[in-house]
Design an enzyme around this catalytic site. Structure first.
Site, PDB file in Angstrom:
ATOM      1  N   ARG A 165       0.850  -1.190   0.000  1.00  0.00           N
ATOM      2  CA  ARG A 165       0.000   0.000   0.000  1.00  0.00           C
ATOM      3  C   ARG A 165       0.886   1.239   0.000  1.00  0.00           C
ATOM      4  NH1 ARG A 165      -1.731   0.613   4.412  1.00  0.00           N
ATOM      5  NH2 ARG A 165      -1.083  -1.295   5.444  1.00  0.00           N
ATOM      6  N   TYR A 209      -1.697  -3.235  -6.880  1.00  0.00           N
ATOM      7  CA  TYR A 209      -1.428  -4.005  -5.659  1.00  0.00           C
ATOM      8  C   TYR A 209      -2.642  -4.063  -4.717  1.00  0.00           C
ATOM      9  CZ  TYR A 209      -0.299  -5.238  -0.971  1.00  0.00           C
ATOM     10  OH  TYR A 209      -0.367  -5.835   0.255  1.00  0.00           O
ATOM     11  N   LYS A 230      -9.573  -2.476   2.279  1.00  0.00           N
ATOM     12  CA  LYS A 230      -9.232  -1.364   3.155  1.00  0.00           C
ATOM     13  C   LYS A 230     -10.043  -0.110   2.808  1.00  0.00           C
ATOM     14  CE  LYS A 230      -6.358  -3.420   5.826  1.00  0.00           C
ATOM     15  NZ  LYS A 230      -5.635  -4.550   5.374  1.00  0.00           N
ATOM     16  N   HIS A 244      -9.810  -2.741  12.049  1.00  0.00           N
ATOM     17  CA  HIS A 244      -8.767  -3.581  11.441  1.00  0.00           C
ATOM     18  C   HIS A 244      -8.466  -4.723  12.412  1.00  0.00           C
ATOM     19  CE1 HIS A 244      -4.426  -3.627   9.560  1.00  0.00           C
ATOM     20  NE2 HIS A 244      -5.218  -4.501   8.982  1.00  0.00           N
ATOM     21  N   SER A 251      -0.691  -3.956  10.193  1.00  0.00           N
ATOM     22  CA  SER A 251      -0.423  -4.827   9.055  1.00  0.00           C
ATOM     23  C   SER A 251       0.831  -5.668   9.290  1.00  0.00           C
ATOM     24  CB  SER A 251      -0.220  -3.982   7.799  1.00  0.00           C
ATOM     25  OG  SER A 251      -1.360  -3.179   7.597  1.00  0.00           O
ATOM     26  N   CYS A 292       1.403  -7.981  11.440  1.00  0.00           N
ATOM     27  CA  CYS A 292       1.765  -8.180  12.844  1.00  0.00           C
ATOM     28  C   CYS A 292       1.041  -9.369  13.465  1.00  0.00           C
ATOM     29  CB  CYS A 292       1.492  -6.922  13.653  1.00  0.00           C
ATOM     30  SG  CYS A 292       2.641  -5.600  13.256  1.00  0.00           S
ATOM     31  N   ASP A 310      -8.825  -9.987   9.189  1.00  0.00           N
ATOM     32  CA  ASP A 310      -8.343  -8.636   8.887  1.00  0.00           C
ATOM     33  C   ASP A 310      -9.320  -7.526   9.264  1.00  0.00           C
ATOM     34  OD1 ASP A 310      -6.039  -7.247   7.745  1.00  0.00           O
ATOM     35  OD2 ASP A 310      -7.367  -6.614   6.137  1.00  0.00           O
ATOM     36  N   ARG A 348       1.816 -12.270  -1.177  1.00  0.00           N
ATOM     37  CA  ARG A 348       0.540 -12.629  -0.555  1.00  0.00           C
ATOM     38  C   ARG A 348      -0.121 -13.823  -1.225  1.00  0.00           C
ATOM     39  NH1 ARG A 348      -1.525  -9.059   3.808  1.00  0.00           N
ATOM     40  NH2 ARG A 348       0.178  -7.586   4.019  1.00  0.00           N
TER      41      ARG A 348
HETATM   42  P1  GTP Z   1      -1.982  -8.001   7.240  1.00  0.00           P
HETATM   43  O1  GTP Z   1      -2.569  -8.995   6.327  1.00  0.00           O
HETATM   44  O2  GTP Z   1      -0.926  -7.166   6.585  1.00  0.00           O
HETATM   45  O3  GTP Z   1      -2.992  -7.135   7.920  1.00  0.00           O
HETATM   46  O4  GTP Z   1      -1.111  -8.818   8.337  1.00  0.00           O
HETATM   47  P2  GTP Z   1      -1.504  -9.743   9.576  1.00  0.00           P
HETATM   48  O5  GTP Z   1      -1.701  -8.896  10.781  1.00  0.00           O
HETATM   49  O6  GTP Z   1      -2.596 -10.671   9.218  1.00  0.00           O
HETATM   50  O7  GTP Z   1      -0.122 -10.558   9.828  1.00  0.00           O
HETATM   51  P3  GTP Z   1       0.212 -12.104   9.609  1.00  0.00           P
HETATM   52  O8  GTP Z   1      -0.573 -13.006  10.499  1.00  0.00           O
HETATM   53  O9  GTP Z   1       0.172 -12.396   8.161  1.00  0.00           O
HETATM   54  O10 GTP Z   1       1.721 -12.149  10.101  1.00  0.00           O
HETATM   55  C1  GTP Z   1       2.734 -11.356   9.524  1.00  0.00           C
HETATM   56  C2  GTP Z   1       4.103 -11.920   9.816  1.00  0.00           C
HETATM   57  O11 GTP Z   1       4.296 -12.042  11.230  1.00  0.00           O
HETATM   58  C3  GTP Z   1       4.307 -13.318   9.236  1.00  0.00           C
HETATM   59  O12 GTP Z   1       5.595 -13.397   8.676  1.00  0.00           O
HETATM   60  C4  GTP Z   1       4.189 -14.233  10.422  1.00  0.00           C
HETATM   61  O13 GTP Z   1       4.960 -15.394  10.268  1.00  0.00           O
HETATM   62  C5  GTP Z   1       4.681 -13.372  11.578  1.00  0.00           C
HETATM   63  N1  GTP Z   1       3.973 -13.724  12.845  1.00  0.00           N
HETATM   64  C6  GTP Z   1       2.653 -13.887  13.015  1.00  0.00           C
HETATM   65  N2  GTP Z   1       2.347 -14.251  14.286  1.00  0.00           N
HETATM   66  C7  GTP Z   1       3.524 -14.303  14.944  1.00  0.00           C
HETATM   67  C8  GTP Z   1       3.873 -14.610  16.305  1.00  0.00           C
HETATM   68  O14 GTP Z   1       3.054 -14.910  17.169  1.00  0.00           O
HETATM   69  N3  GTP Z   1       5.202 -14.545  16.622  1.00  0.00           N
HETATM   70  C9  GTP Z   1       6.147 -14.213  15.686  1.00  0.00           C
HETATM   71  N4  GTP Z   1       7.416 -14.177  16.096  1.00  0.00           N
HETATM   72  N5  GTP Z   1       5.858 -13.921  14.401  1.00  0.00           N
HETATM   73  C10 GTP Z   1       4.562 -13.953  14.026  1.00  0.00           C
HETATM   74  C1  SPV Z   2      -2.654  -4.770   5.253  1.00  0.00           C
HETATM   75  O1  SPV Z   2      -1.696  -4.171   4.747  1.00  0.00           O
HETATM   76  O2  SPV Z   2      -3.104  -4.485   6.396  1.00  0.00           O
HETATM   77  C2  SPV Z   2      -3.298  -5.870   4.525  1.00  0.00           C
HETATM   78  C3  SPV Z   2      -2.940  -6.074   3.130  1.00  0.00           C
HETATM   79  O3  SPV Z   2      -4.148  -6.554   5.071  1.00  0.00           O
HETATM   80  S1  SPV Z   2      -3.683  -4.902   2.097  1.00  0.00           S
HETATM   81  O4  SPV Z   2      -4.911  -5.507   1.551  1.00  0.00           O
HETATM   82  O5  SPV Z   2      -2.757  -4.631   1.029  1.00  0.00           O
HETATM   83  O6  SPV Z   2      -4.031  -3.725   2.827  1.00  0.00           O
HETATM   84 MN    MN Z   3      -4.521  -5.861   7.217  1.00  0.00          MN
END
Ligand code: GTP
Ligand code: SPV
Ligand code: MN
Length: 593
Positions: free
Chosen positions: A72, A200, A209, A229, A251, A253, A280, A378
């Site tokens: 983004r 993207y 979003k 979110h 994001s 996290c 999400d 993704r």
């Molecule tokens: P968006 O889709 O961008 O909103 O992200 P999200 O909040 O859904 O994050 P996601 O669960 O995809 O995790 C993002 C990254 O953090 C990945 O590389 C995961 O492997 C890592 N991750 C997720 N949960 C944990 C955790 O509990 N501990 C650690 N160390 N890493 C984590």
């Molecule tokens: C984020 O960035 O928080 C996402 C991916 O979940 S996007 O759809 O690109 O915003």
């Molecule tokens: Mn997100």
């Protein structure tokens, strides 16, 4: 094909936009399987997508975005309200007149030689009183194929819209994918989104979003509900009762991972089971029982690939084995895919996310290792394919929320978990959230930035009013969810993450639920209630007492610095900041001494 609807305003709007963008053809998307097959065939023929190994990844597609278009672009994202003040100090602002004029120049003739697809989509179950309908016009088949997975699309949506239903007008064109001619504009007062110059995810899947957070947060403020979110998950307790938790993390996290976690061995024996509702976005409203109920308006996951493997997130791996679109990952010679932190051995060769031949260990001009997959690569996969998905996804009333957890990626400061004293204190905790920047948005990685409620990039109006809205919602509820703060990412002095995370996060959630039904112990600290070492079930986990102590410690010096940084952040809102927030800030200062 426009025969699909008798909605005159809709037909006129489509004609008007076509007059500006000048597509060769207009195709109304009906959502059928036959249509999907045609679109896939066409996209494969142009090279826009590549069909993956039919045996190993049935129904899966591969796509690369332009090299400068992989996350983004918050700097090019604007809230266009008549008054600048209504966008607030944390949003980029343009007047609607200027926004439309600037974008019109880029949209003009942008679809020449292309098809304009008309995608009717519903965020939330079709026909539900809490769902919102959007119509996205786009010149990208990739967008159509993604929207098919992420939302409910097609004929039934038009039927539900009727002759004069309200819808969000969403216009998208790739144009020439030039970052200098890219704008992501939101007009909350016109229920309109214009996105141009990008291909993207979050910039172009306008239901996500743009509609479900930026526009919906504004609608939520006006209509007394919340668009957040947040992930939503159900925890079935050993006694069969299911409690639901919503969680706001910035994001990349950990929302997707937490939403589909697998109980760790030590806890599994107790009989916990996880139900995935959303990863999400949560739309939440107060029901007649005075509690907060949440729905996930989406129908798919747009998940981060790197780090996802059969150990960290087996459910995501199973979910994305078929009918999935992979974006910006490594393409292997056998037409399967791989990414850093993925399953299996590192492949000996492949084509990287930029479309170049790749081998492990290759270095760029600066001597850095070239990654096969982009860090923000993704997968787009239907939620129904997730082994833990719940049938309640299609229930318009959603699920009742017992607890809200807020979290960020913070190497220091924030302990593993703490509980706020009450709703108002919880809102303050949310308003002070901060996290290290990830690859999900363009900018410097690792930089700590304030990200209240993980909504900094997604709030469609003045964030001071957003805090006020949260405070009001708390007062309207008979039984408000308890609010907690978590941090899975605290590190030791060498930068090593202390907490095992992933499935083991259930140990923290167990304590959270224990606090909700008053069965778990805690000690009162200046920042909130925290578990003592014995209040967490760590059965089967190898964690030294020192590590646990570090995870649950509060460093008063660091908190002193934190308070000062919060003050700087709050100053940006001037006198708009609700007095409750400042009151909580002062109270914390006093408690810390
Ligand atoms: P968006 O889709 O961008 O909103 O992200 P999200 O909040 O859904 O994050 P996601 O669960 O995809 O995790 C993002 C990254 O953090 C990945 O590389 C995961 O492997 C890592 N991750 C997720 N949960 C944990 C955790 O509990 N501990 C650690 N160390 N890493 C984590
Ligand atoms: C984020 O960035 O928080 C996402 C991916 O979940 S996007 O759809 O690109 O915003
Ligand atoms: Mn997100």
């Amino acid at each position: 094909m426009a025969k699909m609807t008798e909605h005159r305003k809709l037909k006129k709007w489509v004609a008007d936009m076509a007059r500006m963008c000048r597509p060769d053809r207009i195709v109304w998307i009906d959502g059928s399987e036959a249509e999907k097959r045609c679109l896939e065939k066409e996209a494969c023929a142009t090279g826009e997508v590549i069909r993956l190994n039919k045996k190993k990844l049935p129904g899966c597609l591969y796509h690369r975005t332009a090299v400068n278009d992989v996350a983004r672009t918050e700097g090019l994202t604007f809230i266009c309200t008549k008054r600048k003040h209504n966008a607030g100090p944390t949003n980029n602002w343009m007047s609607p007149a200027k926004g439309y004029a600037k974008a019109r120049k880029i949209f003009r003739n942008a679809m020449k030689g292309r098809t304009m697809y008309v995608i009717p989509f519903s965020m939330g179950p079709i026909g539900s009183p809490f769902s919102k309908i959007g119509i996205e016009l786009t010149d990208s088949i990739y967008v159509v194929l993604n929207m098919r997975i992420m939302t409910r699309i097609g004929k039934d949506v038009l039927k539900s819209l009727g002759r004069d239903g309200e819808f969000t007008k969403c216009l998208h064109s790739k144009a020439d994918l030039d970052i200098k001619r890219r704008l992501i504009l939101h007009f909350p007062e016109d229920n309109t989104i214009w996105s141009v110059g990008s291909g993207y995810g979050g910039n172009v899947l306008l239901g996500k979003k743009c509609l479900s957070l930026r526009i919906a947060s504004y609608l939520g403020k006006c209509e007394k509900w919340m668009a957040e979110h947040m992930l939503i998950l159900g925890i079935e307790k050993p006694n069969g009762q299911i409690e639901y938790i919503a969680g706001a993390f910035p994001s990349a996290c950990g929302k997707t991972n937490l939403a589909m976690l697998i109980p760790p061995k030590g806890l599994k024996k107790k009989g916990y089971k996880i139900w995935t509702v959303g990863d999400d976005i949560a739309w939440m409203r107060i029901d007649s029982d005075g509690r907060l109920w949440a729905v996930n308006p989406e129908a798919g996951f747009f998940g981060v690939a790197p780090g996802t493997n059969s150990k960290t997130n087996p459910n995501a791996v199973i979910t994305s084995r078929k009918n999935t679109i992979f974006t910006n990952v490594l393409l292997k010679p056998d037409k399967t895919v791989w990414w850093e932190g993925g399953d299996g051995k590192t492949p000996s060769k492949g084509i990287d996310w930029m479309g170049r031949p790749w081998k492990p260990g290759m270095l760029d001009d600066n001597g850095n290792v070239i990654k096969g997959a982009h860090p923000n690569s993704r997968f787009t996969a239907p939620i129904g394919q997730c082994p833990t998905h719940t049938f309640r996804l299609d229930h318009h009333h959603g699920v009742p929320i017992s607890a809200i957890i807020l979290g960020g990626r913070r190497a220091r400061l924030a302990p593993l978990v703490y509980e706020s004293f009450d709703w108002e204190h919880g809102v303050y905790v949310g308003s002070t959230m901060a996290s290290e920047r990830t690859a999900a948005q363009v900018g410097k990685l690792g930089e700590v930035r304030r990200d209240p409620m993980a909504m900094l990039p997604f709030c469609g109006y003045n964030m001071a009013d957003y805090f006020r809205h949260w405070l009001k919602m708390g007062k309207r509820m008979q039984k408000a969810p308890k609010i907690f703060h978590v941090n899975w990412f605290k590190t030791d002095k060498n930068g090593k993450i202390l907490w095992p995370g992933f499935g083991d996060n259930l140990r923290v959630l167990e304590w959270v639920l224990g606090r909700c039904d008053k069965t778990a112990g805690a000690k009162k600290t200046p920042i909130g209630y925290m578990p003592g070492a014995r209040d967490l079930d760590l059965t089967g986990l190898k964690l030294s007492p020192d590590t646990l102590k570090e995870l649950l410690s509060i460093d008063k010096k660091e908190w002193g610095r934190e308070l000062k940084e919060q003050e700087i952040f709050f100053k940006r809102f001037g006198s708009d900041l609700p007095p409750e927030i400042l009151r909580e800030h002062k109270a914390l200062k006093k408690r810390l001494g």
